[in-house]
Design a protein around this motif. Structure first.
Motif, PDB file in Angstrom:
ATOM      1  N   ASP A 196      -1.209  30.654  -6.991  1.00  0.00           N
ATOM      2  CA  ASP A 196      -0.372  29.519  -7.415  1.00  0.00           C
ATOM      3  C   ASP A 196       0.902  29.398  -6.580  1.00  0.00           C
ATOM      4  O   ASP A 196       1.841  28.709  -6.995  1.00  0.00           O
ATOM      5  N   GLU A 197       0.931  30.032  -5.405  1.00  0.00           N
ATOM      6  CA  GLU A 197       2.100  29.967  -4.522  1.00  0.00           C
ATOM      7  C   GLU A 197       1.773  29.107  -3.297  1.00  0.00           C
ATOM      8  O   GLU A 197       0.724  29.278  -2.669  1.00  0.00           O
ATOM      9  N   LEU A 198       2.698  28.190  -2.964  1.00  0.00           N
ATOM     10  CA  LEU A 198       2.532  27.308  -1.803  1.00  0.00           C
ATOM     11  C   LEU A 198       3.279  27.903  -0.622  1.00  0.00           C
ATOM     12  O   LEU A 198       4.514  27.858  -0.565  1.00  0.00           O
ATOM     13  N   THR A 199       2.552  28.493   0.318  1.00  0.00           N
ATOM     14  CA  THR A 199       3.171  29.163   1.462  1.00  0.00           C
ATOM     15  C   THR A 199       2.332  28.964   2.715  1.00  0.00           C
ATOM     16  O   THR A 199       1.152  28.610   2.641  1.00  0.00           O
ATOM     17  N   THR A 200       2.937  29.210   3.868  1.00  0.00           N
ATOM     18  CA  THR A 200       2.210  29.354   5.123  1.00  0.00           C
ATOM     19  C   THR A 200       2.932  30.415   5.938  1.00  0.00           C
ATOM     20  O   THR A 200       3.898  31.027   5.464  1.00  0.00           O
ATOM     21  N   ASP A 201       2.469  30.666   7.156  1.00  0.00           N
ATOM     22  CA  ASP A 201       3.112  31.674   8.002  1.00  0.00           C
ATOM     23  C   ASP A 201       3.384  31.078   9.375  1.00  0.00           C
ATOM     24  O   ASP A 201       2.847  30.021   9.723  1.00  0.00           O
ATOM     25  N   PRO A 202       4.220  31.715  10.197  1.00  0.00           N
ATOM     26  CA  PRO A 202       4.563  31.133  11.499  1.00  0.00           C
ATOM     27  C   PRO A 202       3.383  30.957  12.452  1.00  0.00           C
ATOM     28  O   PRO A 202       3.400  30.046  13.283  1.00  0.00           O
ATOM     29  N   SER A 203       2.356  31.804  12.372  1.00  0.00           N
ATOM     30  CA  SER A 203       1.248  31.662  13.328  1.00  0.00           C
ATOM     31  C   SER A 203       0.504  30.351  13.107  1.00  0.00           C
ATOM     32  O   SER A 203       0.199  29.637  14.060  1.00  0.00           O
ATOM     33  N   ASP A 204       0.201  30.018  11.858  1.00  0.00           N
ATOM     34  CA  ASP A 204      -0.465  28.747  11.584  1.00  0.00           C
ATOM     35  C   ASP A 204       0.476  27.569  11.811  1.00  0.00           C
ATOM     36  O   ASP A 204       0.087  26.538  12.349  1.00  0.00           O
ATOM     37  N   ALA A 205       1.721  27.722  11.396  1.00  0.00           N
ATOM     38  CA  ALA A 205       2.669  26.604  11.452  1.00  0.00           C
ATOM     39  C   ALA A 205       3.299  26.418  12.828  1.00  0.00           C
ATOM     40  O   ALA A 205       4.043  25.455  13.039  1.00  0.00           O
ATOM     41  N   SER A 206       2.991  27.331  13.769  1.00  0.00           N
ATOM     42  CA  SER A 206       3.576  27.210  15.105  1.00  0.00           C
ATOM     43  C   SER A 206       3.265  25.861  15.736  1.00  0.00           C
ATOM     44  O   SER A 206       4.096  25.298  16.456  1.00  0.00           O
ATOM     45  N   LEU A 207       2.072  25.364  15.508  1.00  0.00           N
ATOM     46  CA  LEU A 207       1.745  24.021  15.983  1.00  0.00           C
ATOM     47  C   LEU A 207       1.549  23.131  14.761  1.00  0.00           C
ATOM     48  O   LEU A 207       0.562  23.304  14.037  1.00  0.00           O
ATOM     49  N   PRO A 208       2.470  22.202  14.549  1.00  0.00           N
ATOM     50  CA  PRO A 208       3.579  21.859  15.434  1.00  0.00           C
ATOM     51  C   PRO A 208       4.940  21.914  14.737  1.00  0.00           C
ATOM     52  O   PRO A 208       5.830  21.141  15.077  1.00  0.00           O
ATOM     53  N   TYR A 209       5.119  22.792  13.774  1.00  0.00           N
ATOM     54  CA  TYR A 209       6.310  22.714  12.929  1.00  0.00           C
ATOM     55  C   TYR A 209       7.393  23.748  13.222  1.00  0.00           C
ATOM     56  O   TYR A 209       8.525  23.595  12.787  1.00  0.00           O
ATOM     57  N   VAL A 210       7.050  24.825  13.922  1.00  0.00           N
ATOM     58  CA  VAL A 210       7.958  25.960  14.048  1.00  0.00           C
ATOM     59  C   VAL A 210       8.552  26.043  15.454  1.00  0.00           C
ATOM     60  O   VAL A 210       7.837  25.890  16.451  1.00  0.00           O
ATOM     61  N   ASP A 211       9.824  26.290  15.517  1.00  0.00           N
ATOM     62  CA  ASP A 211      10.502  26.574  16.779  1.00  0.00           C
ATOM     63  C   ASP A 211      10.021  27.947  17.249  1.00  0.00           C
ATOM     64  O   ASP A 211      10.203  28.950  16.563  1.00  0.00           O
ATOM     65  N   VAL A 212       9.390  27.973  18.422  1.00  0.00           N
ATOM     66  CA  VAL A 212       8.736  29.195  18.873  1.00  0.00           C
ATOM     67  C   VAL A 212       9.731  30.323  19.109  1.00  0.00           C
ATOM     68  O   VAL A 212       9.385  31.507  19.015  1.00  0.00           O
ATOM     69  N   GLU A 213      10.978  30.004  19.413  1.00  0.00           N
ATOM     70  CA  GLU A 213      11.962  31.044  19.678  1.00  0.00           C
ATOM     71  C   GLU A 213      12.584  31.598  18.398  1.00  0.00           C
ATOM     72  O   GLU A 213      12.760  32.810  18.254  1.00  0.00           O
ATOM     73  N   SER A 214      12.888  30.741  17.457  1.00  0.00           N
ATOM     74  CA  SER A 214      13.540  31.205  16.226  1.00  0.00           C
ATOM     75  C   SER A 214      12.548  31.657  15.166  1.00  0.00           C
ATOM     76  O   SER A 214      12.881  32.439  14.282  1.00  0.00           O
ATOM     77  N   GLY A 215      11.316  31.128  15.234  1.00  0.00           N
ATOM     78  CA  GLY A 215      10.334  31.440  14.205  1.00  0.00           C
ATOM     79  C   GLY A 215      10.571  30.703  12.906  1.00  0.00           C
ATOM     80  O   GLY A 215       9.931  30.996  11.891  1.00  0.00           O
ATOM     81  N   GLU A 216      11.442  29.723  12.928  1.00  0.00           N
ATOM     82  CA  GLU A 216      11.754  28.942  11.728  1.00  0.00           C
ATOM     83  C   GLU A 216      11.325  27.485  11.920  1.00  0.00           C
ATOM     84  O   GLU A 216      11.075  27.025  13.034  1.00  0.00           O
ATOM     85  N   TYR A 217      11.250  26.759  10.806  1.00  0.00           N
ATOM     86  CA  TYR A 217      10.886  25.346  10.882  1.00  0.00           C
ATOM     87  C   TYR A 217      11.884  24.575  11.751  1.00  0.00           C
ATOM     88  O   TYR A 217      13.092  24.829  11.715  1.00  0.00           O
ATOM     89  N   SER A 218      11.366  23.626  12.513  1.00  0.00           N
ATOM     90  CA  SER A 218      12.204  22.784  13.354  1.00  0.00           C
ATOM     91  C   SER A 218      12.252  21.372  12.782  1.00  0.00           C
ATOM     92  O   SER A 218      11.230  20.685  12.712  1.00  0.00           O
ATOM     93  N   ASP A 219      13.440  20.925  12.388  1.00  0.00           N
ATOM     94  CA  ASP A 219      13.609  19.540  11.956  1.00  0.00           C
ATOM     95  C   ASP A 219      13.588  18.594  13.151  1.00  0.00           C
ATOM     96  O   ASP A 219      13.233  17.414  13.018  1.00  0.00           O
ATOM     97  N   GLU A 220      13.956  19.116  14.320  1.00  0.00           N
ATOM     98  CA  GLU A 220      14.006  18.276  15.518  1.00  0.00           C
ATOM     99  C   GLU A 220      12.638  17.728  15.873  1.00  0.00           C
ATOM    100  O   GLU A 220      12.510  16.577  16.312  1.00  0.00           O
ATOM    101  N   VAL A 221      11.592  18.540  15.692  1.00  0.00           N
ATOM    102  CA  VAL A 221      10.233  18.072  15.973  1.00  0.00           C
ATOM    103  C   VAL A 221       9.928  16.828  15.142  1.00  0.00           C
ATOM    104  O   VAL A 221       9.360  15.849  15.647  1.00  0.00           O
ATOM    105  N   LEU A 222      10.301  16.846  13.880  1.00  0.00           N
ATOM    106  CA  LEU A 222      10.020  15.713  12.996  1.00  0.00           C
ATOM    107  C   LEU A 222      10.811  14.478  13.408  1.00  0.00           C
ATOM    108  O   LEU A 222      10.329  13.348  13.259  1.00  0.00           O
ATOM    109  N   GLU A 223      12.005  14.679  13.914  1.00  0.00           N
ATOM    110  CA  GLU A 223      12.801  13.544  14.413  1.00  0.00           C
ATOM    111  C   GLU A 223      12.169  12.958  15.661  1.00  0.00           C
ATOM    112  O   GLU A 223      12.145  11.736  15.843  1.00  0.00           O
ATOM    113  N   ILE A 224      11.655  13.803  16.522  1.00  0.00           N
ATOM    114  CA  ILE A 224      11.040  13.333  17.769  1.00  0.00           C
ATOM    115  C   ILE A 224       9.856  12.421  17.476  1.00  0.00           C
ATOM    116  O   ILE A 224       9.668  11.384  18.133  1.00  0.00           O
ATOM    117  N   VAL A 225       9.035  12.772  16.488  1.00  0.00           N
ATOM    118  CA  VAL A 225       7.851  11.969  16.165  1.00  0.00           C
ATOM    119  C   VAL A 225       8.162  10.900  15.120  1.00  0.00           C
ATOM    120  O   VAL A 225       7.260  10.210  14.647  1.00  0.00           O
TER     121      VAL A 225
END
Length: 525
Positions: A168-197
């Motif tokens: 019942d937990e909604l989660t993912t991990d950086p390996s799956d989310a790397s394309l295309p949501y995660v900043d590869v250097e920080s390992g955290e979600y990137s809001d900039e990607v969403l702004e670009i698209v």
């Protein structure tokens, strides 16, 4: 009492659950086929409900095979990556999952490439956008299924859907989310990607991001009833199947490589930092995994179906050993024949993208035999693997090999010679599920860290060292292999256009014995 870790590997067409001991030995397993639905040409979907039900069935069958005294310590999940798995605010599927192999959003990818959007996203997430990418599919849904898009509350991936049904937990991990949501250097979600698209609203759909070895929840009472698992069994976040398979097969240190030679040829290297300024050719993805590690991979279409086809259509034999006895006597270069293993009707995607790419033999003469042709096929697949590694960061000097290709000693030695690397074939099988189980073991502190878990549970079945003389020969032959296919790019495109013309003329000619051709010139019927 035996301590047990359970790993789930939810592949595209087969779902597997495997119980492992703490030394990495598979105790028991269960599998179930999972159909891919194709409601339209180029579409690939799966029922999320069916995927869960069948996975629960395999878990239940594994639990039934265990002894009553066995203690299930934890459960790990891996699965097919990319695609788009959506649930609404109640946690119910919005629609069938759209898979990584779906091509409906191809025009959006082309638009993003033309507008420079894809390149800007690559700079952040380190991966090439393609039709099966989650963000591309969401864009398609916004344009074509607005109601489903608006009903979506969470977007995640196959393994995450299964974890949700377990915990019942909604989660993912950086390996799956790397394309295309995660900043590869920080390992955290990137809001900039969403702004670009121009899709900032996706920010609200992203689930909690948890490291692959984090315990994200425990098995709920209802999931315990469906699976037979003890309630409160810990469940870890997990990796995408590509990364899980690498660690499960034994690759865990920076510079080590992992290849799976099966339906596709999947090749990757373990990195201790994200690659900077790497070449952008085919579909290459950078995945943040665990403990300061990344993996960069390419999956080409040049796998064992080439050899299956050659053995059936060229040699008409079923005994691999007999075939290899014949082709082994032929020297490097197949006495002048080059084979490009682009046999898939989808063309090629790594290390270059060309849907019109097709297989061919080059260099035939009347002295060549069936065995020469088949030897060239073995070499073509090996050279295609080298082609991928030449576009990946780091030169892997040890490559852990699995898949059907690992069963052939002759071919393993060819891989070693062609790649100038030690080819290691590990003991065991089901390396994706094993990788997931090892992550679970780290998550509940049965192992100090992932690298220790991998090395403590990996043993070598056989290893193949490169032959220096053949390494030198294959280096020269690889240059010809790549020069030859690059020279064919325009020809492949022209071939498709000409074939369409021929089919048009054949169709029209059946009704009009004499008419103008597609070029406007007079033709004889």
């Amino acid at each position: 009492m035996g301590k047990v870790l359970i790993g789930i590997d939810a592949g595209t067409t087969v779902l597997k659950s495997v119980a492992f001991s703490l030394d990495g030995e598979a105790i028991c397993h269960s599998s179930a086929e999972n159909a891919v639905e194709r409601p339209e040409p180029g579409w690939a979907e799966q029922s999320m409900t069916t995927t869960w039900k069948k996975t629960a069935q395999t878990i239940s069958e594994v639990v039934d095979q265990l002894d009553d005294e066995d203690e299930i310590l934890a459960l790990g999940v891996t699965g097919q990556g990319d695609g788009c798995w959506l649930v609404d605010e109640n946690g119910d599927p919005v629609r069938p999952a759209i898979l990584w192999s779906d091509s409906r959003a191809g025009k959006i990818v082309q638009r993003w490439q033309d507008d420079g959007v894809s390149e800007r996203v690559y700079d952040i997430c380190g991966g090439t956008q393609f039709p099966g990418s989650s963000l591309v599919i969401l864009n398609w849904l916004r344009e074509n299924e607005s109601e489903n898009y608006e009903n979506a509350a969470t977007v995640f991936y196959c393994k995450d859907w299964l974890k949700y049904k377990l915990t019942d937990e909604l989660t993912t991990d950086p390996s799956d989310a790397s394309l295309p949501y995660v900043d590869v250097e920080s390992g955290e979600y990137s809001d900039e990607v969403l702004e670009i698209v121009e899709m900032p609203e996706i920010k609200e759909l992203r689930p909690r991001l948890s490291s692959g070895t984090d315990v994200v929840g425990t098995v709920t009472q209802s999931a315990a009833v469906e699976t037979g698992l003890p309630a409160e069994t810990p469940v870890v976040s997990g990796f995408i199947d590509v990364a899980a398979s690498a660690f499960g097969s034994g690759a865990a240190l920076p510079g080590e490589g992992s290849s799976v030679v099966g339906t596709t040829s999947l090749n990757q290297t373990i990195l201790d930092e994200p690659p900077a300024g790497d070449e952008r050719t085919g579909i290459a993805l950078t995945l943040g995994v665990e403990g300061g590690l990344w993996t960069k991979f390419m999956a080409s279409m040049t796998g064992t179906p080439n050899l299956d086809w050659a053995i059936k259509e060229i040699m008409d034999k079923s005994e691999f050993n007999l075939i290899e006895e014949e082709v082994e006597e032929i020297p490097v270069g197949s006495d002048g024949i080059i084979y490009h293993p682009f046999l898939s009707s989808a063309g090629e995607r790594a290390p270059f993208v060309n849907p019109n790419a097709r297989a061919e033999f080059i260099g035939l003469n009347q002295e060549h035999t069936q065995a020469h042709l088949v030897r060239a096929v073995y070499e073509g697949i090996s050279l295609a693997m080298r082609d991928c590694y030449s576009h990946l960061p780091y030169d892997a000097d040890e490559i852990y090999l699995s898949g059907g290709g690992a069963n052939s000693n002759f071919w393993c030695q060819m891989f070693a010679d062609c790649l100038n690397a030690t080819i290691i074939v590990p003991n065991g099988s089901e390396f994706g599920a094993k990788g997931a189980a090892l992550l679970a073991g780290v998550g509940v502190d049965e192992f100090d860290d992932l690298q220790t878990a991998v090395k403590d549970t990996t043993s070598v079945a056989k290893a193949f060292e490169p032959n220096p003389e053949k390494v030198r020969q294959y280096r020269r032959w690889y240059d010809v292999y790549t020069d030859a296919y690059e020279a064919l790019f325009d020809i492949w495109d022209e071939r498709v256009e000409a074939l369409e013309d021929l089919r048009y003329m054949a169709k029209e000619g059946a009704h009009h014995p004499s008419k103008k051709s597609v070029t406007g010139k007079d033709t004889v019927g």
